[in-house]
Write a protein that holds these residues in place. Structure first.
Motif, PDB file in Angstrom:
ATOM      1  N   HIS A  65       0.841  -1.202   0.000  1.00 28.27           N
ATOM      2  CA  HIS A  65       0.000   0.000   0.000  1.00 28.27           C
ATOM      3  C   HIS A  65       0.872   1.246   0.000  1.00 28.27           C
ATOM      4  O   HIS A  65       1.332   1.691   1.053  1.00 28.27           O
ATOM      5  CB  HIS A  65      -0.939   0.004   1.208  1.00 28.27           C
ATOM      6  CG  HIS A  65      -1.990   1.076   1.143  1.00 28.27           C
ATOM      7  ND1 HIS A  65      -3.174   1.002   1.824  1.00 28.27           N
ATOM      8  CD2 HIS A  65      -2.039   2.249   0.459  1.00 28.27           C
ATOM      9  CE1 HIS A  65      -3.905   2.078   1.569  1.00 28.27           C
ATOM     10  NE2 HIS A  65      -3.221   2.864   0.748  1.00 28.27           N
ATOM     11  N   HIS A  67       1.730   5.210  -2.334  1.00 32.58           N
ATOM     12  CA  HIS A  67       1.276   6.179  -3.344  1.00 32.58           C
ATOM     13  C   HIS A  67       2.480   6.767  -4.057  1.00 32.58           C
ATOM     14  O   HIS A  67       3.403   7.265  -3.421  1.00 32.58           O
ATOM     15  CB  HIS A  67       0.399   7.242  -2.693  1.00 32.58           C
ATOM     16  CG  HIS A  67      -0.882   6.649  -2.203  1.00 32.58           C
ATOM     17  ND1 HIS A  67      -1.909   6.320  -3.058  1.00 32.58           N
ATOM     18  CD2 HIS A  67      -1.270   6.234  -0.976  1.00 32.58           C
ATOM     19  CE1 HIS A  67      -2.894   5.766  -2.366  1.00 32.58           C
ATOM     20  NE2 HIS A  67      -2.529   5.687  -1.094  1.00 32.58           N
ATOM     21  N   MET A  92      -1.464   2.416  -4.937  1.00 32.88           N
ATOM     22  CA  MET A  92      -2.860   2.183  -4.575  1.00 32.88           C
ATOM     23  C   MET A  92      -3.818   3.246  -5.050  1.00 32.88           C
ATOM     24  O   MET A  92      -4.677   3.637  -4.290  1.00 32.88           O
ATOM     25  CB  MET A  92      -2.943   2.195  -3.058  1.00 32.88           C
ATOM     26  CG  MET A  92      -3.035   0.890  -2.378  1.00 32.88           C
ATOM     27  SD  MET A  92      -4.429  -0.080  -2.780  1.00 32.88           S
ATOM     28  CE  MET A  92      -4.371  -1.126  -1.391  1.00 32.88           C
ATOM     29  N   LYS A 150      -9.067   0.320  -7.881  1.00 33.13           N
ATOM     30  CA  LYS A 150      -9.129   0.784  -6.498  1.00 33.13           C
ATOM     31  C   LYS A 150     -10.402   1.600  -6.295  1.00 33.13           C
ATOM     32  O   LYS A 150     -10.654   2.552  -7.031  1.00 33.13           O
ATOM     33  CB  LYS A 150      -7.904   1.665  -6.204  1.00 33.13           C
ATOM     34  CG  LYS A 150      -7.960   2.434  -4.871  1.00 33.13           C
ATOM     35  CD  LYS A 150      -7.684   1.540  -3.671  1.00 33.13           C
ATOM     36  CE  LYS A 150      -7.811   2.278  -2.339  1.00 33.13           C
ATOM     37  NZ  LYS A 150      -6.722   3.194  -2.039  1.00 33.13           N
ATOM     38  N   ASP A 351       0.821   2.670   3.526  1.00 36.79           N
ATOM     39  CA  ASP A 351       0.079   3.754   2.875  1.00 36.79           C
ATOM     40  C   ASP A 351       1.033   4.932   2.687  1.00 36.79           C
ATOM     41  O   ASP A 351       0.641   6.090   2.784  1.00 36.79           O
ATOM     42  CB  ASP A 351      -1.157   4.142   3.705  1.00 36.79           C
ATOM     43  CG  ASP A 351      -2.236   4.816   2.867  1.00 36.79           C
ATOM     44  OD1 ASP A 351      -1.966   5.113   1.683  1.00 36.79           O
ATOM     45  OD2 ASP A 351      -3.329   5.046   3.405  1.00 36.79           O
TER      46      ASP A 351
HETATM   47 ZN   LIG Z   1      -3.693   4.886   0.395  1.00 38.28          ZN
END
Ligand SMILES: [Zn+2]
Length: 473
Positions: A65, A67, A92, A150, A351
């Motif tokens: 996960h 970006h 993601m 997503k 993330d």
């Molecule tokens: Zn995310």
């Protein structure tokens, strides 16, 4: 004794490879991008001859996960991931074209996959796309190099029907699909997570950042954490991850006097600020909102007047973080186990990427220090299981024939030292040396990646988000 010439040898490191039951001092040899053997009987000379004494040698860390697109993450993401010891990552959100563009321009030698967002007004017409429109989006996403779709429910929700249809359409094609929980009927919190599990209707699904549904928005945060765990145990079709950083990440972009993101508006209100542009400005000035500010080589957190000025200069188009993840459910979710399923939350992710919270090694090893998990567990959650989720059998372990994706870690400092992807160095003594990107695609993305010169592992449709080996009720 003959001397054999190979691509690399890592000498005297502590090799931790739970898939193959290895946890001991060994010499690890790789050649032509693959692991060859441990403890060779011949004398070896190697292009990369590394003394790993006192260091951990583990299968390359995989963050499922991150970006790293022009929309979210930005141009520094690849380097930030490389310096955090990551060798493979799942982007993601996309959009896929921009992600592929950045992978070509700003790569740091990593394997990267991408799922393309289902976003009203951008990739679908409105908040209630039907199956045909979603099938078309999936087809064009795969043809552009993505491995799936997503759902951005927390930020740009769809109707429950359209969310369910996206998961179903992905399952029919054997493509990847992830769902940041939340629909037009339920927000990005524990109730939204329960709704997302129901909407999956038994289809394979990656449910991201479980910790973000346990922030105490609907009930006590720990009670939400326990409910999240119980719910995951009832859904063997769902693969999940959680992250260990205290901060969330969302968009600071405003239009018509208010943040576009629902998440941003929610956390402004929770912090006692008006959910509008003026409220966000005050929150940045006071430090409740932390701007994700791009410097020359990384994204850093910024607050105060300088942050406000930078935000204005960027026409508000920057990311922002709020420290909203309470520590108790974060720790519980990262460590909870079940006798049949193993870890209830399958993977440790961040993330992160271009969001400054790439803490798998740093905070993951803190769990090992606390003896909350073992070092084998750490490798399972940050490499072996993520490789399975992505359908990459040659990653996540260091057996003969596996990809020579390796992370070398200084356990005492909780920092990566060096890393290799396909036998090529990405990080050497803390310095990024990797270039380019190996884009992980399905067979349908082959053409686009070969045109762009970013060819990487091919993952067949139908092998991602696999069925669990043990069924739980
Ligand atoms: Zn995310």
């Amino acid at each position: 004794m003959t001397t054999r010439k190979v691509q690399g040898i890592l000498r005297n490191g502590t090799v931790v490879d739970p898939v193959n039951g290895i946890n001991r001092t060994a010499d690890l040899v790789f050649d032509d991008g693959r692991i060859v053997e441990r403890d060779p009987s011949e004398s070896i000379s190697a292009t990369h001859d590394i003394d790993a004494a006192g260091l951990l040698v583990v299968p390359g860390i995989i963050d499922i996960h991150v970006h790293a697109s022009p929309w979210l993450g930005g141009r520094h993401a690849h380097r930030m991931l490389a310096s955090a010891g990551i060798t493979t990552a799942l982007e993601m959100a996309g959009p896929i074209d921009g992600m592929v563009d950045f992978a070509g321009k700003f790569g740091a030698g990593l394997n990267m996959a991408c799922i393309n967002y289902v976003r009203p007004g951008h990739t679908v017409r409105d908040t209630d796309p039907g199956e045909d429109e979603l099938r078309d989006l999936l087809a064009s996403s795969l043809d552009s190099g993505a491995i799936g779709l997503k759902l951005l429910g927390g930020h740009f929700p769809l109707t429950p029907d359209a969310s369910a249809a996206t998961i179903k359409v992905a399952a029919e094609a054997g493509a990847y699909v992830a769902f940041h929980a939340g629909t037009l009927e339920s927000g990005s919190h524990i109730d939204g997570m329960l709704e997302a599990c129901a909407l999956a209707a038994g289809n394979p699904l990656h449910l991201p950042h479980i910790n973000s549904y346990t922030r105490g928005q609907k009930r006590d945060a720990m009670a939400e954490g326990e409910l999240a765990l119980t719910t995951l145990l009832q859904h063997p079709n769902i693969w999940s991850e959680s992250y260990l950083s205290p901060i969330n990440a969302t968009s600071a972009k405003c239009s018509n006097g208010a943040p576009e993101s629902l998440t941003t508006r929610t956390w402004l209100e929770k912090g006692g600020y008006a959910p509008d542009e003026a409220g966000l400005e005050t929150a940045l000035r006071n430090g409740w909102a932390q701007l994700n500010l791009e410097t020359d080589d990384a994204v850093v957190l910024a607050t105060g007047d300088d942050a406000v000025a930078a935000w204005r200069a960027a026409d508000t188009k920057l990311g922002v973080s709020f420290a909203v993840n309470p520590s108790e459910p974060r720790l519980r979710l990262a460590t909870a186990r079940d006798p049949d399923r193993g870890f209830v939350v399958d993977a440790l992710a961040t993330d992160g990427g271009g969001i400054p919270r790439n803490v798998i090694i740093d905070m993951g090893l803190s769990l090992v220090r606390l003896e909350a998990i073992s070092i084998d567990d750490f490798v399972i959650k940050s490499s072996a299981t993520p490789a399975r989720i992505l359908g990459l059998p040659d990653k996540g372990h260091l057996g003969a024939g596996a990809d020579a994706d390796i992370t070398i870690i200084d356990f005492d400092r909780q920092r990566p030292v060096s890393s290799f992807v396909g036998g090529e160095p990405v990080l050497l003594d803390g310095k990024i040396v990797g270039k380019g990107t190996r884009l992980i695609t399905t067979p349908r993305g082959r053409k686009v990646v070969s045109e762009r010169g970013i060819e990487g592992p091919i993952v067949p449709l139908g092998t991602m988000l696999p069925k669990r080996r043990t069924a739980t009720a």
